[in-house]
Design a protein around this motif. Sequence first.
Motif, mmCIF file in Angstrom:
data_model
loop_
_atom_site.group_PDB
_atom_site.id
_atom_site.type_symbol
_atom_site.label_atom_id
_atom_site.label_comp_id
_atom_site.label_asym_id
_atom_site.label_seq_id
_atom_site.Cartn_x
_atom_site.Cartn_y
_atom_site.Cartn_z
ATOM 1 N N CYS A 1 -49.579 5.444 -12.883
ATOM 2 C CA CYS A 1 -49.169 4.956 -14.196
ATOM 3 C C CYS A 1 -49.345 3.440 -14.235
ATOM 4 C CB CYS A 1 -47.707 5.329 -14.465
ATOM 5 S SG CYS A 1 -47.051 4.632 -16.006
ATOM 6 N N HIS A 2 -49.990 2.925 -15.286
ATOM 7 C CA HIS A 2 -50.262 1.487 -15.376
ATOM 8 C C HIS A 2 -49.002 0.679 -15.680
ATOM 9 C CE1 HIS A 2 -54.626 1.643 -15.019
ATOM 10 N NE2 HIS A 2 -54.587 2.733 -15.752
ATOM 11 N N LYS A 3 -47.958 1.355 -16.094
ATOM 12 C CA LYS A 3 -46.719 0.650 -16.436
ATOM 13 C C LYS A 3 -45.749 0.576 -15.259
ATOM 14 C CE LYS A 3 -43.139 0.484 -20.002
ATOM 15 N NZ LYS A 3 -42.616 1.127 -21.232
ATOM 16 N N CYS A 4 -45.538 1.739 -14.554
ATOM 17 C CA CYS A 4 -44.531 1.745 -13.488
ATOM 18 C C CYS A 4 -45.090 2.104 -12.111
ATOM 19 C CB CYS A 4 -43.395 2.716 -13.842
ATOM 20 S SG CYS A 4 -43.884 4.459 -13.803
ATOM 21 N N ALA B 1 -47.922 12.257 -20.316
ATOM 22 C CA ALA B 1 -47.090 11.063 -20.237
ATOM 23 C C ALA B 1 -46.498 10.951 -18.836
ATOM 24 C CB ALA B 1 -45.978 11.119 -21.280
ATOM 25 N N CYS B 2 -46.128 9.747 -18.467
ATOM 26 C CA CYS B 2 -45.508 9.516 -17.157
ATOM 27 C C CYS B 2 -44.088 10.073 -17.156
ATOM 28 C CB CYS B 2 -45.483 8.024 -16.867
ATOM 29 S SG CYS B 2 -44.589 7.603 -15.343
ATOM 30 N N PRO B 3 -43.742 10.926 -16.212
ATOM 31 C CA PRO B 3 -42.394 11.494 -16.178
ATOM 32 C C PRO B 3 -41.317 10.469 -15.812
ATOM 33 C CG PRO B 3 -43.624 12.168 -14.234
ATOM 34 C CD PRO B 3 -44.579 11.441 -15.121
ATOM 35 N N ARG B 4 -41.726 9.330 -15.240
ATOM 36 C CA ARG B 4 -40.739 8.327 -14.834
ATOM 37 C C ARG B 4 -40.400 7.363 -15.975
ATOM 38 N NH1 ARG B 4 -42.126 4.342 -9.930
ATOM 39 N NH2 ARG B 4 -41.851 6.260 -8.684
ATOM 40 N N CYS B 5 -41.432 6.817 -16.631
ATOM 41 C CA CYS B 5 -41.177 5.797 -17.652
ATOM 42 C C CYS B 5 -41.525 6.240 -19.066
ATOM 43 C CB CYS B 5 -41.933 4.519 -17.312
ATOM 44 S SG CYS B 5 -43.735 4.665 -17.477
ATOM 45 N N GLY B 6 -42.189 7.397 -19.187
ATOM 46 C CA GLY B 6 -42.523 7.908 -20.514
ATOM 47 C C GLY B 6 -43.778 7.344 -21.118
ATOM 48 N N GLU B 7 -44.507 6.529 -20.367
ATOM 49 C CA GLU B 7 -45.753 5.941 -20.864
ATOM 50 C C GLU B 7 -46.742 7.042 -21.255
ATOM 51 O OE1 GLU B 7 -48.668 2.752 -21.469
ATOM 52 O OE2 GLU B 7 -46.485 2.912 -21.485
ATOM 53 N N LYS B 8 -47.275 6.968 -22.492
ATOM 54 C CA LYS B 8 -48.244 7.937 -22.971
ATOM 55 C C LYS B 8 -49.623 7.577 -22.425
ATOM 56 C CE LYS B 8 -45.368 10.133 -25.771
ATOM 57 N NZ LYS B 8 -44.994 11.551 -25.598
ATOM 58 N N PHE B 9 -50.366 8.618 -22.012
ATOM 59 C CA PHE B 9 -51.675 8.357 -21.426
ATOM 60 C C PHE B 9 -52.802 8.463 -22.440
ATOM 61 C CE2 PHE B 9 -49.498 9.871 -17.412
ATOM 62 C CZ PHE B 9 -49.312 8.596 -16.920
ATOM 63 N N GLY B 10 -52.676 9.403 -23.354
ATOM 64 C CA GLY B 10 -53.752 9.582 -24.334
ATOM 65 C C GLY B 10 -55.017 10.087 -23.688
#
Length: 290
Positions: A266-269, A279-288
Amino acid sequence: MTLVFISFLTSVIFWLWIILKYDKFEREPLKSILFVLVTGGLISAFSAGILNDLFLGFANHYVEKGSPINSGIQLSLLSCGFVGLNEETLKALATILLIRRMKGFNEPADALVYAMTVALGFAVFENIIYSIKYGLATFYIRQFNAVPLHMGLAAIWGMGIAKVKFLHQGKYFFRVLPYVLFAAIIHALYNYSTYLIIYPVLTVIILSGFAFILIRFATRKVKRYAEDGPFANRLFCHSCGTVNFPDERVCKKCGEKFHLEFYVLCHKCNARVSKIAEACPRCGEKFGDR
């Protein structure tokens, strides 16, 4: 009788140790391993044995009747091809039926571990039959060729099972079939080579060497899939061997970029996330779209 029992038990323990040694981060319960070993081995070995005998009886009948299959070479090729396809297909089907809904089947390496375990079970029951027919010496010889061969070939279609589970989530049989066919071709060529090599000692040496190349390939794949899994706590650089943290994108020593087959970071976390997740299960970042 005691020697036979000790020999078989030692063989099972040794080869199970080889399988599990490289599944480093989230090892499968011994109860599940033994269940798959016995059940999968029994199902595949005895069903394959029955179909092999039926086919060979059918083929020999036509040779005697003067059919176009009238040469030893043709019959040997046909028999080796059928045996290779029959055994690899039945081992793969037994594995899929036993593990596809198993809760413990939760990382890519598990597909190879269970595939190789079924193949070991197949080899154990096959070895019992061969030992009864040809004596215990056959059992010892097969520890260096037939057993690692079956396990190494299982890793090939085990890769297909892993990809269906963690990348495609489609129909197992059709997606795994190309891997089964590839393993079956290798199996058939291995069997046919026994007709081509004249000297028995040379046959054992060459086939054992080939089988150990396969088992080496299989164990390295288990290790790599374990590192690519969600439970890995370290990542080994395949260029320089340096140990890295599991969320590294490049090797801290040589700069080699890591290519995970089943997961992305994940590019966010920096969490390790399945490639098919939205989506990332840790931070919820959507991947698209990726």
